[in-house]
Design a protein around this motif. Structure first.
Motif, PDB file in Angstrom:
ATOM      1  N   TYR A 107       0.841  -1.201   0.000  1.00 23.38           N
ATOM      2  CA  TYR A 107       0.000   0.000   0.000  1.00 23.38           C
ATOM      3  C   TYR A 107       0.877   1.253   0.000  1.00 23.38           C
ATOM      4  N   PHE A 108       1.891   1.265   0.858  1.00 24.25           N
ATOM      5  CA  PHE A 108       2.833   2.388   0.911  1.00 24.25           C
ATOM      6  C   PHE A 108       3.491   2.584  -0.457  1.00 24.25           C
ATOM      7  N   LEU A 109       3.938   1.481  -1.046  1.00 29.60           N
ATOM      8  CA  LEU A 109       4.593   1.555  -2.350  1.00 29.60           C
ATOM      9  C   LEU A 109       3.657   2.126  -3.410  1.00 29.60           C
ATOM     10  N   LEU A 110       2.411   1.684  -3.415  1.00 27.63           N
ATOM     11  CA  LEU A 110       1.438   2.215  -4.386  1.00 27.63           C
ATOM     12  C   LEU A 110       1.196   3.710  -4.192  1.00 27.63           C
ATOM     13  N   THR A 111       1.119   4.155  -2.938  1.00 26.25           N
ATOM     14  CA  THR A 111       0.902   5.589  -2.712  1.00 26.25           C
ATOM     15  C   THR A 111       2.112   6.399  -3.145  1.00 26.25           C
ATOM     16  N   VAL A 112       3.316   5.860  -2.908  1.00 30.75           N
ATOM     17  CA  VAL A 112       4.532   6.557  -3.335  1.00 30.75           C
ATOM     18  C   VAL A 112       4.606   6.618  -4.858  1.00 30.75           C
ATOM     19  N   LEU A 113       4.396   5.480  -5.514  1.00 30.19           N
ATOM     20  CA  LEU A 113       4.529   5.427  -6.974  1.00 30.19           C
ATOM     21  C   LEU A 113       3.437   6.203  -7.700  1.00 30.19           C
ATOM     22  N   SER A 114       2.275   6.315  -7.089  1.00 29.23           N
ATOM     23  CA  SER A 114       1.182   7.049  -7.724  1.00 29.23           C
ATOM     24  C   SER A 114       1.253   8.546  -7.441  1.00 29.23           C
ATOM     25  N   GLY A 115       2.184   8.955  -6.595  1.00 26.97           N
ATOM     26  CA  GLY A 115       2.323  10.374  -6.256  1.00 26.97           C
ATOM     27  C   GLY A 115       1.341  10.852  -5.209  1.00 26.97           C
ATOM     28  N   LYS A 116       0.639   9.943  -4.570  1.00 24.50           N
ATOM     29  CA  LYS A 116      -0.366  10.323  -3.575  1.00 24.50           C
ATOM     30  C   LYS A 116       0.208  10.400  -2.157  1.00 24.50           C
ATOM     31  N   PHE A 117       1.469  10.046  -1.978  1.00 27.04           N
ATOM     32  CA  PHE A 117       2.083  10.122  -0.644  1.00 27.04           C
ATOM     33  C   PHE A 117       2.420  11.581  -0.375  1.00 27.04           C
ATOM     34  N   LYS A 118       1.821  12.140   0.653  1.00 22.61           N
ATOM     35  CA  LYS A 118       1.953  13.578   0.915  1.00 22.61           C
ATOM     36  C   LYS A 118       3.074  13.902   1.898  1.00 22.61           C
ATOM     37  N   GLY A 119       3.700  12.915   2.487  1.00 23.04           N
ATOM     38  CA  GLY A 119       4.706  13.162   3.516  1.00 23.04           C
ATOM     39  C   GLY A 119       6.050  13.624   2.996  1.00 23.04           C
ATOM     40  N   ALA A 120       6.425  13.202   1.782  1.00 24.21           N
ATOM     41  CA  ALA A 120       7.759  13.519   1.273  1.00 24.21           C
ATOM     42  C   ALA A 120       7.829  13.210  -0.207  1.00 24.21           C
ATOM     43  N   GLU A 121       8.842  13.745  -0.837  1.00 25.57           N
ATOM     44  CA  GLU A 121       9.158  13.415  -2.230  1.00 25.57           C
ATOM     45  C   GLU A 121      10.249  12.357  -2.206  1.00 25.57           C
ATOM     46  N   PHE A 122      10.128  11.359  -3.057  1.00 26.47           N
ATOM     47  CA  PHE A 122      11.116  10.285  -3.099  1.00 26.47           C
ATOM     48  C   PHE A 122      11.846  10.300  -4.428  1.00 26.47           C
ATOM     49  N   THR A 123      13.129   9.977  -4.369  1.00 26.98           N
ATOM     50  CA  THR A 123      13.944   9.903  -5.583  1.00 26.98           C
ATOM     51  C   THR A 123      13.670   8.594  -6.310  1.00 26.98           C
ATOM     52  N   GLY A 124      14.123   8.518  -7.551  1.00 27.40           N
ATOM     53  CA  GLY A 124      13.992   7.275  -8.306  1.00 27.40           C
ATOM     54  C   GLY A 124      14.708   6.134  -7.613  1.00 27.40           C
ATOM     55  N   PHE A 125      15.871   6.430  -7.035  1.00 26.18           N
ATOM     56  CA  PHE A 125      16.613   5.412  -6.288  1.00 26.18           C
ATOM     57  C   PHE A 125      15.769   4.871  -5.137  1.00 26.18           C
ATOM     58  N   GLN A 126      15.162   5.763  -4.375  1.00 31.30           N
ATOM     59  CA  GLN A 126      14.355   5.324  -3.233  1.00 31.30           C
ATOM     60  C   GLN A 126      13.172   4.474  -3.695  1.00 31.30           C
ATOM     61  N   LYS A 127      12.504   4.903  -4.747  1.00 38.59           N
ATOM     62  CA  LYS A 127      11.366   4.127  -5.250  1.00 38.59           C
ATOM     63  C   LYS A 127      11.805   2.737  -5.695  1.00 38.59           C
ATOM     64  N   SER A 128      12.948   2.655  -6.340  1.00 34.66           N
ATOM     65  CA  SER A 128      13.469   1.346  -6.775  1.00 34.66           C
ATOM     66  C   SER A 128      13.791   0.458  -5.587  1.00 34.66           C
ATOM     67  N   MET A 129      14.378   1.034  -4.561  1.00 35.36           N
ATOM     68  CA  MET A 129      14.726   0.243  -3.374  1.00 35.36           C
ATOM     69  C   MET A 129      13.460  -0.211  -2.637  1.00 35.36           C
ATOM     70  N   PHE A 130      12.447   0.655  -2.573  1.00 32.43           N
ATOM     71  CA  PHE A 130      11.188   0.269  -1.932  1.00 32.43           C
ATOM     72  C   PHE A 130      10.531  -0.877  -2.704  1.00 32.43           C
ATOM     73  N   ARG A 131      10.572  -0.805  -4.045  1.00 31.67           N
ATOM     74  CA  ARG A 131      10.028  -1.899  -4.875  1.00 31.67           C
ATOM     75  C   ARG A 131      10.753  -3.204  -4.574  1.00 31.67           C
ATOM     76  N   ALA A 132      12.077  -3.121  -4.543  1.00 30.42           N
ATOM     77  CA  ALA A 132      12.878  -4.324  -4.304  1.00 30.42           C
ATOM     78  C   ALA A 132      12.604  -4.892  -2.918  1.00 30.42           C
TER      79      ALA A 132
END
Length: 135
Positions: free
Chosen positions: A24-49
Motif C-alpha cells: 500500500y505504501f509503495l502504491l501511494t509513493v509510486l502514484s504520487g499520492k504520498f503527501k509526507g515527502a518526495e522520493f527519488t527514483g533510487f528510493q522508489k526502486s529500493m522500496f520496490r525491491a
C-alpha cells in the motif's frame, strides 16, 4: 505437519499484513499520492525491491517449514533453518527499505549491510536444508 512447522508457519503468516501495508505504501509513493515527502527514483526502486523480496522470501520460508519436517538434521540445524529463512526475509527486505530512507537519497546508506547479512543467512539456511533433505 509438525508442531514446530505449524508454529513457525503461523508466525510467518502473521507478518503478511506488514507486507501488504508495504505494498500500500509503495502504491501511494509510486502514484504520487504520498503527501509526507518526495522520493527519488533510487528510493522508489529500493522500496520496490524491498517489497518484492519480502513477499517472495516469506513464501519460500513457508515452503521450507514443510520441507524441514523431512530433513535429516540435528535440532540446532533444524531450528537454524526454521528461523533463518524468515529472518532473512526481514533482513533483506528491511535492508532495501532502510538503506534508502535518508531524505533525497540517491545511493544506499550503511544499512545496506542488512541485505548482505540476510543473503548470507538465507544461503546458509537453504544449503543446510538442502543437505538435510539429501541425507
Amino acid at each position: 505437519m509438525t508442531p514446530e512447522a505449524k508454529l513457525m508457519s503461523g508466525i510467518t503468516l502473521l507478518t503478511i499484513p506488514s507486507i501488504e501495508y508495504g505494498g500500500y505504501f509503495l502504491l501511494t509513493v509510486l502514484s504520487g499520492k504520498f503527501k509526507g515527502a518526495e522520493f527519488t527514483g533510487f528510493q522508489k526502486s529500493m522500496f520496490r525491491a524491498g517489497h518484492a523480496h519480502a513477499g517472495v522470501i516469506v513464501i519460500l520460508s513457508l515452503v521450507c517449514q514443510v520441507l524441514a519436517d523431512d530433513a535429516n538434521l540435528s535440532i540446532v540445524l533444524l531450528w537454524l533453518v526454521r528461523a533463518g529463512v524468515p529472518t532473512a526475509a526481514l533482513l533483506i527486505s528491511g535492508g532495501f527499505f532502510f538503506c534508502a530512507l535518508d531524505k533525497g537519497a540517491t545511493q544506499p546508506n550503511g544499512l545496506i549491510k542488512l541485505i548482505y547479512t540476510g543473503i548470507f543467512v538465507l544461503a546458509a539456511a537453504l544449503i543446510i536444508l538442502g543437505v538435510g533433505l539429501l541425507r
